[in-house]
Design a protein around this motif. Structure first.
Motif, PDB file in Angstrom:
ATOM      1  N   GLN A  97      50.676  46.418  44.075  1.00 14.19           N
ATOM      2  CA  GLN A  97      51.252  46.808  42.791  1.00 14.19           C
ATOM      3  C   GLN A  97      51.055  48.298  42.524  1.00 14.19           C
ATOM      4  O   GLN A  97      51.906  48.931  41.902  1.00 14.19           O
ATOM      5  CB  GLN A  97      50.650  45.965  41.668  1.00 14.19           C
ATOM      6  N   ASP A 157      47.175  36.450  42.001  1.00 10.67           N
ATOM      7  CA  ASP A 157      47.957  35.702  41.017  1.00 10.67           C
ATOM      8  C   ASP A 157      47.688  34.206  41.177  1.00 10.67           C
ATOM      9  O   ASP A 157      47.939  33.639  42.237  1.00 10.67           O
ATOM     10  CB  ASP A 157      49.439  35.991  41.231  1.00 10.67           C
ATOM     11  N   TYR A 180      49.240  31.757  39.791  1.00  9.13           N
ATOM     12  CA  TYR A 180      50.426  30.967  39.454  1.00  9.13           C
ATOM     13  C   TYR A 180      50.598  29.789  40.410  1.00  9.13           C
ATOM     14  O   TYR A 180      50.502  29.937  41.628  1.00  9.13           O
ATOM     15  CB  TYR A 180      51.661  31.860  39.484  1.00  9.13           C
TER      16      TYR A 180
END
Length: 66
Positions: free
Chosen positions: A11, A39, A41
């Motif tokens: 990132q 992450d 998720y």
């Protein structure tokens, strides 16, 4: 902005690619302890809890340095 915090190394590179003027101002949240926050998720709850602990540790480290 003077400081942009992200979760993972990729990132940092992505932000700097989009905005080259941000180079040197973009850092991972876990820079001082050498970690990235993956992450969570679509992963089980323990992954979210671990990510939260890392986020809290990173924020605390940055607060001490600002």
């Amino acid at each position: 902005h003077d400081l942009i915090l992200v979760m993972e190394d990729w990132q940092v590179r992505a932000v700097e690619k989009i905005w080259p003027g941000a180079r040197g101002r973009v850092h991972t949240l876990g820079r001082w302890q050498g970690f990235e926050v993956a992450d969570p998720y679509r992963k089980p709850r323990p992954h979210f809890e671990f990510a939260l602990r890392l986020i809290e540790a990173g924020v605390n480290d940055w607060m001490q340095r600002l």
